[in-house]
Write a protein that holds these residues in place. Structure first.
Motif, short mmCIF file in Angstrom:
data_model
loop_
_atom_site.label_atom_id
_atom_site.label_comp_id
_atom_site.label_asym_id
_atom_site.label_seq_id
_atom_site.Cartn_x
_atom_site.Cartn_y
_atom_site.Cartn_z
N ASP A 146 -16.45 -4.05 16.71
CA ASP A 146 -16.09 -2.64 16.63
C ASP A 146 -14.62 -2.54 16.20
O ASP A 146 -13.75 -3.20 16.78
N TYR A 147 -14.40 -1.73 15.21
CA TYR A 147 -13.03 -1.49 14.74
C TYR A 147 -12.68 -0.03 14.99
O TYR A 147 -13.53 0.85 14.87
N GLU A 148 -11.43 0.20 15.30
CA GLU A 148 -10.92 1.57 15.33
C GLU A 148 -9.97 1.69 14.15
O GLU A 148 -8.90 1.08 14.12
N GLN A 149 -10.43 2.44 13.17
CA GLN A 149 -9.73 2.43 11.89
C GLN A 149 -8.35 3.09 11.99
O GLN A 149 -8.18 4.12 12.64
N LEU A 150 -7.37 2.48 11.33
CA LEU A 150 -6.02 3.04 11.23
C LEU A 150 -5.79 3.42 9.76
O LEU A 150 -6.48 2.90 8.88
N PRO A 151 -4.84 4.28 9.51
CA PRO A 151 -4.62 4.66 8.11
C PRO A 151 -4.11 3.47 7.27
O PRO A 151 -3.25 2.72 7.73
N ALA A 152 -4.67 3.31 6.11
CA ALA A 152 -4.20 2.25 5.22
C ALA A 152 -2.80 2.60 4.73
O ALA A 152 -2.49 3.78 4.51
N VAL A 153 -1.95 1.59 4.61
CA VAL A 153 -0.58 1.78 4.11
C VAL A 153 -0.51 1.04 2.77
O VAL A 153 -0.51 -0.18 2.73
N LEU A 154 -0.50 1.79 1.69
CA LEU A 154 -0.71 1.16 0.39
C LEU A 154 0.46 1.33 -0.58
O LEU A 154 0.78 0.44 -1.35
N ASP A 155 1.07 2.47 -0.53
CA ASP A 155 2.12 2.79 -1.49
C ASP A 155 3.47 2.41 -0.90
O ASP A 155 3.81 2.85 0.21
N MET A 156 4.25 1.62 -1.60
CA MET A 156 5.50 1.12 -1.02
C MET A 156 6.49 2.24 -0.72
O MET A 156 7.16 2.22 0.31
N GLU A 157 6.61 3.20 -1.63
CA GLU A 157 7.58 4.27 -1.38
C GLU A 157 7.16 5.11 -0.19
O GLU A 157 7.98 5.48 0.66
#
Ligand code: FAD
Lengths: 833, 285
Positions: A146-157
């Motif tokens: 089971d995962y509790e999803q966190l927001p993806a952090v993709l854009d460096m700026e």
């Protein structure tokens, strides 16, 4: 074209002296066994009772692990055990980072098996151990997580912005470090701000170094056998020695109880310059179960889990006088570290710090780099490592500056580069270039390309509005090779030195073993080292065996990367050979009843000066040493020697690469018509090997310019997860290269060599992109983001006029750190099958 | 990756194969060259419990002449297709398109029938079959039937084959006197799939196009015929201007995908450019 000759070209040189091996285009010794499969890849290894591992990987870019239930998987047929991060939480340590570039660099830690949180798609979360590989893979789907999803952090700026979601809960920002060099402070030039403020012309550009996947031929594979208190590991690695030391520190086994073997390794390109989670997991499992284990990744796993390369946003400011004299260069990088710091992740962009100024004479220079965490695969070394990025930026902006000043781009370069009579030259970044001749390489390249005819053709096509336009691109590059002087590495906070070791054993029968600390994985060390030693000792090429890649038989070394093998490791071989000759000389003198100083050594023979008939071969000496029946008093019965060499400086290969490209303005397709490179890599040991390195390097550099890009979707999934979507060009996609050389021997090593492993990759990318932009400049286009796909070129053409307005200076269709392909083409789901 | 385990059957005749497919039930899959199926299995995107390998059935392989058509066995490999004299003579479009499929290894294993049955809209050969008005011969539990190519491709990876049916042969009308053809493929590297491609078959009469058949690859969920172009080409002079004008209808009625290799508007544009090129090349053959 390179002539190939298996034998030495002549029995003796023109002046009647002994024949020389160095310089011959020998076919590679290692090829026969590699091509016929009489060889050992790690995945071919089978040990008694060996178990097989399969690794369950995170399908999420960023999530907390709330529950893992492996009971069903454990009950599957053939399954011996299932381990999760919790099982190794106390023993697995962290994947080491050997390059804390600043004292305050943030390293959040990097467990091999995720314990509480996953931070990129493909991160290892559980490992299945089974009797065979199929059983292990079958059980993967039975592990319930089971995962509790966190927001993806993709854009460096976005990741650096106030209030951004954090990749790691134990940090306070997504910035790992800021590394700064400034010429005023360093005393290598004027203060940058003075020069920027006084500038007559200022040009700012943003370039995007897309993320690349090293794509070595052989997927990574590891076998571990527990031995006594320690273990032996076979691994498809570039760095068995570094791996040994780091494994000892990571899993807590004394270093002398760890043996690492890199058997035949099918390419690396920096991608196997790593201590991988998979290697650590294999060691942990083998030790826990007391059984030998093997893990071999699939290509799908490799592309998402093995480290990636590049991925920078480069903001470049260049200043110049109106006459075209460059004055200042201000570089700011955002470097995507991905989710974790691996072995040398933070240092990769810093390696570029000394190369942005390249071959040009700037008054002032500043380099600032922020290392940024995101929820993508970690980045680390990839062929060129920092230097391709730097070379791209400077060579691109020189073209833009030329356009701005309405100057010929080659004239601008000539006006600003270091003239050949100015060497040695200390640059604004503090490097001292020992030798070079940019004029000579450039003149040769221009005539090989037929520059003037192509310029005339370009004018014709422009005038006739030909749908196929012609562009000409230049890259006059240099790079720093031969990582590295240990003192420099120390000053850069790297935790190890950059020396290299070699040993030579002369056997009873006169055959020679050369033990080298560099660990070849396709480069041809066995052949080149044999050529060097054949000349040094005067023994036949065939009589030499090169031993490498096993910490037991080749115990001391710093391995292969950074174009260092010949420039550092090859020199260690020369130094060891010199010691052999000196030891043999004493024994030969005794045999010849002469004074050692009265002996000449040439072509493998010691002879008494003035009476060449009175001689002993080195083989005679070796046998006499072996029997030891009659050696001079106090002399040890051995002529074997070893040497450790630490270079005093880097070496600085350079060259001029020119690309003529046809751009079909109707479809957007760019097709290389002619590619010329004239490389100056100093003296050449084997022109055939050099040619191979240059061709492969060009292919990879051109691939960055036109084909390859690792793309993530908005959820942080790698959409280019197979070679259907991650386009690696083949020979069919590349032109027949025209290659040539000039020779400015390196003055800092006895062979005069400079290194060639990365030259093609570093130089070619900007040559190609400059050519594409040059073709399209009349259409109002002043940049195309890499890779210059047909679609991007078509869009740039459609939007050209608008994009060329000064306000939009920068990249066309720039997508920041590209949470999707920056064209927004993120709709791709899966691929073709 | 390793596929999940499955049973394996290798029949030696069409009858045996139909029988084997029937008795294996729902979760059986037919294996041809494996160039599409094996990756699907290795990535565990499909879990058939039985594979019925058609590789041992001699009658499914080869090319023969049958009056005004040629008949190609479904298990004929791409490599055989590219080299067969009957195909070169009577269906050069098929030979030309097949030569662009994948690489040499793929062409030695992959089959014409497998490619049509797989029905990937980015595949080159479904477009060729549609453009050449091929007839697909099918054998199944309820006997044999013939399906026209235009009725065969229903959707993305979906055909008119009923469960248990096997494609046995593909009948292609011989290209008549005065006809010529060209396949214009647009992809990014040599082994890559089409971003968009266009098949053009034209009959010239007196310097103008009298009749044409235009097929589009990867402009929708199935291969498509560019019927608006076919209409506009009737009577068009063979000149870049006139052909270009007719080709500007190429994207009409299509539904191009947006993916990593191109967004829909780019594909629409490509369709027009490539149609013009394909028709001109065909007309100049
Ligand atoms: C690297 C690579 C590149 C490729 N590039 C291209 C390309 O550029 N253009 C292109 O068109 N294709 C390309 N392909 C696909 C190739 O043409 C495949 O061979 C083809 O799609 C499938 O044919 P196959 O014989 O391998 O079928 P398989 O993979 O064996 O089967 C495919 C599907 O069709 C079914 N099937 C097969 N035969 C029959 C039959 N006789 N009756 C009923 N069902 C059947 C199977 O059950 C399966 O579902 C490429 C493939 C690869 C691996």
């Amino acid at each position: 074209m390179t002539a190939v000759d298996d034998r030495a070209t002549a029995a003796s040189s023109a002046d009647g002296g002994p024949r020389m091996e160095v310089g011959n285009a020998r076919r590679r010794k290692e090829d026969a066994h590699l091509l016929t499969g009489r060889t050992t890849w790690t995945d071919n290894m089978t040990l008694p009772g060996m178990l097989h591992l399969a690794i369950l990987r995170s399908p999420m870019a960023h999530a907390k692990i709330t529950r893992i239930d492996a009971s069903e998987a454990k009950s599957r047929p053939g399954v011996i055990a299932v381990f999760t991060g919790q099982d190794f939480a106390e023993t697995q340590g962290d994947i080491p980072c050997a390059w804390p570039v600043t004292a305050d660099m943030v390293n959040p830690g990097h467990p091999s098996l995720a314990v509480t949180q996953v931070n990129h798609v493909g991160e290892a979360v559980a490992v299945i151990v089974a009797r065979d590989k199929a059983a292990a893979q079958d059980a993967l789907e039975a592990v319930d997580i089971d995962y509790e999803q966190l927001p993806a952090v993709l854009d460096m700026e976005a990741a650096l912005a106030e209030g951004a979601d954090l990749v790691h809960p134990n940090t306070t920002s997504n910035k790992s470090y800021t590394w700064v060099f400034e010429s005023g402070a360093a005393g290598t030039g004027q203060p940058i701000d003075d020069v920027l403020n006084a500038a007559e012309v200022t040009l700012k550009r943003r370039f995007i170094q897309q993320r690349l996947i090293p794509a070595f031929m052989e997927p990574r594979s590891t076998v571990v056998q527990p031995v006594g208190e320690g273990f032996t590991m076979w691994s498809s690695t570039q760095v068995p020695h570094i791996l040994r030391t780091m494994l000892a520190l990571t899993v807590g086994v004394p270093e002398h109880k760890v043996r690492v073997i890199a058997p035949d390794v099918g390419g690396g390109f920096g991608g196997k310059l790593q201590v991988t989670p998979e290697e650590v997991i294999c060691a942990l499992v083998a030790r826990k179960l007391g059984k030998s284990v093997k893990y071999t990744e699939s290509r799908s796993e490799s592309v998402m889990s093995a480290h990636h390369g590049r991925d920078q946003i480069q903001d470049i400011t260049i200043t110049a006088r109106r006459d075209g004299t460059v004055t200042g260069l201000d570089v700011h990088l955002l470097a995507n570290m991905g989710a974790y710091l691996r072995l040398v992740s933070p240092g990769i962009p810093v390696l570029g710090a000394f190369m942005f100024n390249s071959i040009y004479k700037f008054d002032a220079y500043r380099f600032t780099c922020d290392g940024v965490f995101t929820t993508k695969t970690p980045t680390d070394a990839y062929r060129g490592a920092g230097r391709p990025e730097a070379t791209f930026a400077i060579e691109r902006i020189m073209d833009e500056l030329a356009a701005e000043l309405d100057m010929d781009p080659m004239e601008l370069r000539r006006k600003n580069w270091i003239r050949h009579e100015e060497f040695p030259f200390t640059t604004v970044s503090g490097m001292t270039y020992d030798s070079g001749n940019y004029e000579a390489a450039t003149d040769k390249a221009l005539s090989l390309l037929g520059w003037d005819e192509l310029i005339a053709e370009q004018a014709r096509r422009r005038a006739s509005k030909d749908p196929v336009q012609l562009g000409l691109g230049i890259s006059t590059f240099t790079e720093m090779c031969g990582l590295a002087p240990s003192r420099v590495l120390g000053a850069l906070s790297y935790v190890a030195g950059g020396w290299e070791n070699a040993a030579i054993r002369v056997l009873a029968t006169g055959k020679v073993e050369v033990i080298t600390g560099v660990s070849g994985h396709g480069q041809g060390h066995e052949t080149a080292w044999s050529q060097i030693v054949a000349d040094q000792l005067g023994v036949p090429f065939e009589d030499i065996e090169v031993i490498h890649g096993d910490t037991q038989s080749a115990p001391k070394g710093m391995d292969t990367y950074g174009s260092r093998s010949l420039v550092v490791g090859g020199i260690a071989v020369v130094k060891a050979a010199e010691k052999v000759v000196e030891k043999a000389r004493a024994i030969a003198a005794h045999m010849l009843e002469a004074n050692p100083d009265d002996l000449d050594f040439a072509g493998g023979n010691f002879s008494v000066k003035g009476s060449p008939g009175n001689s002993k071969s080195i083989q005679d000496v070796a046998f006499a040493t072996f029997t030891a029946h009659d050696l001079p008093d106090g002399i040890e019965p051995s002529i074997d020697s070893d040497a450790t060499f630490d270079p005093a400086n880097f070496s600085f290969p350079h060259g001029t690469h020119l690309c003529a490209i046809e751009v079909d303005t109707e479809t957007g397709r760019a097709t290389i018509r002619k590619y010329v490179c004239v490389d100056d890599i100093g003296e050449v040991i084997n022109p055939l090997i050099v040619e191979g390195q240059v061709h492969g390097g060009l292919a990879q550099g051109i691939a960055q310019a036109l084909y390859e890009e690792a793309v993530y979707d908005a959820e942080g999934n790698l959409t280019t997860g197979s070679f259907v979507d991650y386009l690696v060009p083949s020979a069919a996609d590349l032109p027949s290269f025209i290659t040539d050389r000039t020779v400015s021997a390196s003055t800092t090593n006895p062979l005069g060599v400079k290194g060639v492993g990365e030259a093609g990759t570093i130089a070619s990318t900007p040559a190609v992109v400059n050519a594409v932009v040059n073709a399209l400049r009349p259409y109002g286009v002043n940049d195309i983001q890499m890779p210059c796909t047909p679609e991007r070129i078509w869009r740039a053409l459609s939007e050209g006029a608008e994009k060329s307005s000064p306000a939009a200076a920068g990249t066309v269709a720039h997508g920041g750190a590209s949470t999707s392909s920056s064209d927004g083409s993120d709709a791709a789901e899966g691929g073709r099958l | 990756m390793i596929p999940a385990s499955f049973d394996y059957v290798r029949p030696s005749s069409i009858a045996e194969a139909v029988q084997a497919v029937g008795s294996a039930g729902e979760d059986a899959k037919v294996l041809a060259g494996g160039q599409s199926l094996l990756p699907v299995l290795r990535l565990r995107m499909s879990y058939p419990d039985t594979l019925i390998d058609l590789g041992g059935i001699a009658e499914l392989r080869g090319v023969r002449e049958d009056a005004d058509a040629i008949v190609i066995g479904s298990m004929t490999t791409h490599d055989e297709v590219t080299r067969h004299p009957l195909i070169k003579q009577y269906a050069p479009l098929l030979a030309q398109a097949t030569e662009t499929v994948g690489d040499r290894q793929v062409r030695h294993l992959g089959t014409f029938g497998g490619s049509l049955s797989h029905a990937d809209p980015a595949g080159d050969l479904p477009t060729v079959a549609l453009t050449l008005d091929a007839q697909l011969h099918v054998e199944g539990p309820n006997g044999s039937r013939v399906i026209a190519a235009k009725d065969f491709f229903l959707d993305y990876l979906t055909t008119a084959l009923e469960p248990g049916e096997i494609l046995t042969a593909i009948r292609i009308p011989k290209l008549g006197e005065g006809w010529s053809s060209h396949y214009e493929k647009f992809n990014r590297v040599a082994q890559a799939w089409s971003i968009v491609s266009v098949a053009a078959v034209v009959r010239r009469d007196n310097g103008a196009i009298a009749e044409s058949k235009i097929g589009l690859t990867n402009m929708g969920s199935t291969p498509l015929r560019a019927s608006a172009v076919e209409g506009a080409l009737v009577g068009a002079v063979v000149s870049p201007e006139a052909i270009g004008e007719a080709s500007s209808h190429a994207a009409e009625g299509t539904n191009a995908p947006s993916d990593l290799s191109g967004r829909a508007d780019y594909r629409n544009h490509l369709a027009k450019v490539l149609t013009k090129r394909a028709v001109l090349a065909a007309a100049h053959r």
